[in-house]
Write an enzyme that holds these catalytic residues in place. Structure first.
Site, short mmCIF file in Angstrom:
data_model
loop_
_atom_site.label_atom_id
_atom_site.label_comp_id
_atom_site.label_asym_id
_atom_site.label_seq_id
_atom_site.Cartn_x
_atom_site.Cartn_y
_atom_site.Cartn_z
N GLU A 8 -9.48 -5.03 4.99
CA GLU A 8 -9.21 -3.91 4.09
C GLU A 8 -8.07 -4.27 3.14
OE1 GLU A 8 -11.15 -0.51 3.13
OE2 GLU A 8 -11.51 -1.65 4.96
N TYR A 32 1.64 -5.91 13.45
CA TYR A 32 0.49 -5.20 12.90
C TYR A 32 -0.38 -4.62 14.01
CZ TYR A 32 -3.23 -4.16 9.60
OH TYR A 32 -4.16 -3.50 8.83
N HIS A 92 -4.78 -11.80 14.16
CA HIS A 92 -3.37 -11.44 14.27
C HIS A 92 -2.92 -11.52 15.72
CE1 HIS A 92 -4.38 -9.85 10.38
NE2 HIS A 92 -5.19 -8.96 10.92
N ASP A 109 -5.54 -7.79 6.80
CA ASP A 109 -6.88 -7.65 7.37
C ASP A 109 -7.89 -7.56 6.23
OD1 ASP A 109 -6.41 -5.13 6.36
OD2 ASP A 109 -6.43 -4.11 8.30
N GLU A 152 0.80 -1.22 0.00
CA GLU A 152 0.00 0.00 0.00
C GLU A 152 0.83 1.27 0.00
OE1 GLU A 152 -0.15 -2.49 2.25
OE2 GLU A 152 -2.04 -2.42 3.35
N ARG A 195 -3.54 -3.29 13.99
CA ARG A 195 -5.01 -3.37 14.01
C ARG A 195 -5.38 -4.80 14.36
NH1 ARG A 195 -3.87 0.03 9.62
NH2 ARG A 195 -4.51 2.17 10.03
N ASP A 214 -1.90 -5.11 3.69
CA ASP A 214 -2.00 -5.46 5.12
C ASP A 214 -2.85 -6.70 5.36
OD1 ASP A 214 -0.39 -3.39 5.86
OD2 ASP A 214 -1.99 -2.06 6.52
#
Length: 690
Positions: free
Chosen positions: A86, A298, A344, A84, A9, A300, A82
């Protein structure tokens, strides 16, 4: 010659990963999402199973062209967004835009950006997980249906520029409900009576507990007088002494919500700032000899799980640094809360051997402070419990019972490294009691009756609100910070003294939402919707069915609201001030950063003015103006002369409205460690703040 293209990203992440992978890989950044729903229209065909209409995000045409050109030069493409929902959606959109097969094992995920983790991930690429994609897609479409359904209605009936969202509406309602509690709160009187007693040469405090062995509340001055009469002239005698040993376990490593809460308490960070700095630490920082390294896992996550490798490394570090006694016999395994996705690990340093002290010179101040917080919390979470010696003494005087308590740390354990903060900023202090024996008679030095009144529940700070949202199952780790930002940007709530206060606009919108869209603003309904999204991610529910179940009743409510919702006119409150440019009356307005003054002749006159909060302290510089509270461009509070720019006196510390008793100069409140002191700006006079 490179034979593989890797897409992440951000440029920072690309730079870090490129160093680990070598020359066979080209690493490029998509700069986030490349496709999304259009902003100018709903972009969802509700008649065709809620089929979304995705378009290329404005400004991403050149990025996609560069990625397509790079793809032509390689044999294989890896998507390393990432780990997740998203990130999975970004990978899916990239696969579509670059015409990659969904049967191809092109998806690479890693929980930490370290050489070993990245190399291991590239040994085990997988297909894009469509369950994760569908969960993200369902959330995006659901929020679009709510936002693009209710927002135009609010524009029409209340005010332009408003918006309504699932999570943000519930957050505003929580703040308003708390404000109602505060308004309706009726203080109740109560009293405490503290005796200062002497054993030998040592004095200590004991508080009134009750009569006989039953706890008794003192609710009035009459109750206190009755107590004082009943013990007048009587002896204080130790009736019982209890000693015990208490163990205290460390807090688990951080998850997203607890990191945001603790960073607010200890570092004074806003939620959005915490996540921005954590992103930098995760994506990689140049730390010298090692080059660019991802320093934390990570950020989140809702899981407190820790890998065996990280756990063993921590135990080894603790033993070498603090000794065997500080290492628990078996590794700590924190319990993950019910309902957590557990996708995670917890937030932890990628290596505990990179201590904060070693990195201090290469990190920015904010990066260092947040890394130190994360490092200390993780190390402490793997350490032995603290052991405290606790002592309590019941002291009888007539029928009245007084109780004294004390505790001291026998073995610090994890407290050697870190102690969790609290929302009320109470300091933990050891309280000592002198040696006491049953039957011992004590001297009374003084009796101190004090009147108190119960306090209403406190307004939400960012930390408290995040905690409430998490406990009620509202939103997910990635949504907390943007939700808090949105409700302020829309003017639904204001931050006063770091606590949320609802605006008139927020209360009006919330009232309309409760009347016409009770499900959207219902805490339980919103939490249940989050559970449905989790089921989609797990492959246990169909995303179209979930949306269909929601949309029918929602559309009916929209139709009713369109017909029955009355138009609301919010009149501006007129102030006593006159516009300096056109002499029209100034009115109070609400903006992103709170209340301000604006000319009532807008748009012909656009003059605005900040509302200055006086401290009541004369300016020591010009002797004419007074010191007022101001905000810097970064929203940091400072104090300056009301006659600025004629007088340029400024101070980061808050002046107090009385001069120094020694030299007559201005005194200010100065934060020293965890205490606030009153200090003179000219001499060395200092006193504790009462």
């Amino acid at each position: 010659m490179a034979d593989s293209l890797v897409i992440v990203e951000s440029p920072a992440k690309a730079k870090t990963i490129s160093k680990y992978l070598g020359k066979q890989y080209i690493v490029k950044a998509s700069m986030g999402h490349v496709r999304d729903l259009p902003k100018s229209q709903l972009g969802v065909n509700v008649e065709d199973d809620f089929a979304p209409k995705y378009i290329t995000v404005r400004g991403k045409g050149d990025v996609l062209k560069q990625l397509r050109d790079a793809k032509k030069k390689v044999k294989r493409v890896y998507l390393a967004a990432d780990p997740d929902r998203e990130g999975e959606a970004i990978a899916w959109h990239l696969a579509h835009s670059l015409e990659l097969s969904l049967d191809e094992k092109c998806r690479v995920v890693f929980n930490e950006i370290t050489k070993q983790a990245v190399k291991d991930a590239f040994k085990h690429p997988r297909k894009i997980n469509l369950n994760l994609v569908n969960a993200q897609q369902a959330r995006r479409i659901l929020d679009r249906l709510v936002g693009y359904g209710i927002s135009p209605l609010l524009w029409k009936k209340v005010k332009k520029g408003l918006s309504a969202g699932r999570v943000q509406s519930v957050a505003v309602k929580l703040i308003i409900d708390r404000e109602k509690e505060i308004r309706q709160f009726v203080p109740e009187e109560y009293w405490t009576v503290t005796a200062v007693l002497i054993s030998g040469e040592e004095a200590f405090e004991a508080k009134f507990y009750g009569y006989g062995n039953k706890k008794t509340e003192l609710k009035s001055k009459e109750d206190v007088d009755q107590l004082l009469d009943s013990i007048k002239g009587k002896r204080f005698i130790v009736e019982e002494v209890k000693k015990s040993e208490r163990k205290r376990n460390p807090a688990p490593p951080f998850i997203t919500s607890t990191l945001q809460q603790e960073a607010a308490r200890k570092l004074n960070f806003r939620a959005q700032k915490t996540m921005a700095v954590a992103q930098q630490l995760y994506e990689g920082v140049d730390i010298g000899k090692e080059g660019t390294v991802g320093l934390i896992t990570y950020m989140r996550t809702d899981s407190t799980r820790v890998s065996n490798t990280a756990q063993e490394e921590a135990r080894s570090y603790i033993q070498n640094t603090f000794g065997t006694d500080y290492v628990p016999a078996t590794p700590r395994i924190p319990k993950t809360k019910p309902g957590a996705q557990d996708a995670h690990e917890a937030i932890r340093p990628t290596s505990v051997t990179r201590t904060p002290a070693q990195l201090k010179e290469v990190l920015t101040r904010d990066q260092y402070r947040l890394y130190k917080l994360i490092w200390e919390r993780f190390v402490a979470s793997q350490m032995s419990p603290a052991v405290l010696d606790a002592i309590s003494a019941d002291i009888r005087v007539g029928e009245a019972l007084f109780r004294a308590t004390g505790s001291k740390v026998k073995f610090p354990g994890f407290m050697k490294v870190y102690v969790e903060g609290s929302d009320d900023n109470k300091k933990e202090e050891e309280t000592f009691l002198p040696p006491l024996e049953k039957g011992q008679q004590l001297k009374r030095k003084s009796l101190d009756p004090k009147q108190h009144f119960t306090q209403p529940p406190p307004r939400y700070t960012e930390a408290r609100l995040v905690k409430e949202l998490e406990e009620k199952g509202i939103g997910r780790p990635s949504t907390y910070a943007p939700t808090l930002e949105t409700i302020q940007k829309r003017g639904y709530v204001l931050l006063e003294d770091k606590r949320f206060v609802p605006s008139e606009l927020g209360e009006i919108v919330c009232e309309l939402m409760e009347e016409f869209f009770p499900e959207i603003i219902n805490v339980e309904f919103t939490a249940h919707m989050e559970e449905d999204l989790d089921l989609i991610e797990e492959g246990k529910a169909d995303w179209v069915e979930i949306l269909d179940r929601f949309y029918g009743p929602f559309q009916e409510r929209l139709n009713v609201a369109e017909k029955e919702m009355a138009e609301v006119e919010i009149e501006d409150e007129v102030s006593d001030e006159i516009c300096e440019k056109c002499a029209s009356p100034m009115v109070y307005k609400y903006g992103r950063y709170g209340k301000f003054l604006a000319c009532s002749a807008f748009p012909e006159c656009r003059f605005t003015k900040a509302i200055l909060k006086s401290t009541g302290v004369p300016c020591p510089n010009c002797k004419i103006g007074e010191i007022v509270e101001r905000k810097s461009k970064k929203r940091r509070t400072f104090y300056g002369c009301s006659r600025y720019p004629e007088c340029e006196f400024v101070s980061w510390d808050k002046p107090v409205p009385r001069p120094c008793p020694r030299c007559g100069s201005v005194m200010v409140e100065k934060k020293a460690k965890k205490e606030t002191v009153i200090r003179c700006t000219a001499c060395d006079y200092q006193e504790e703040k009462t």
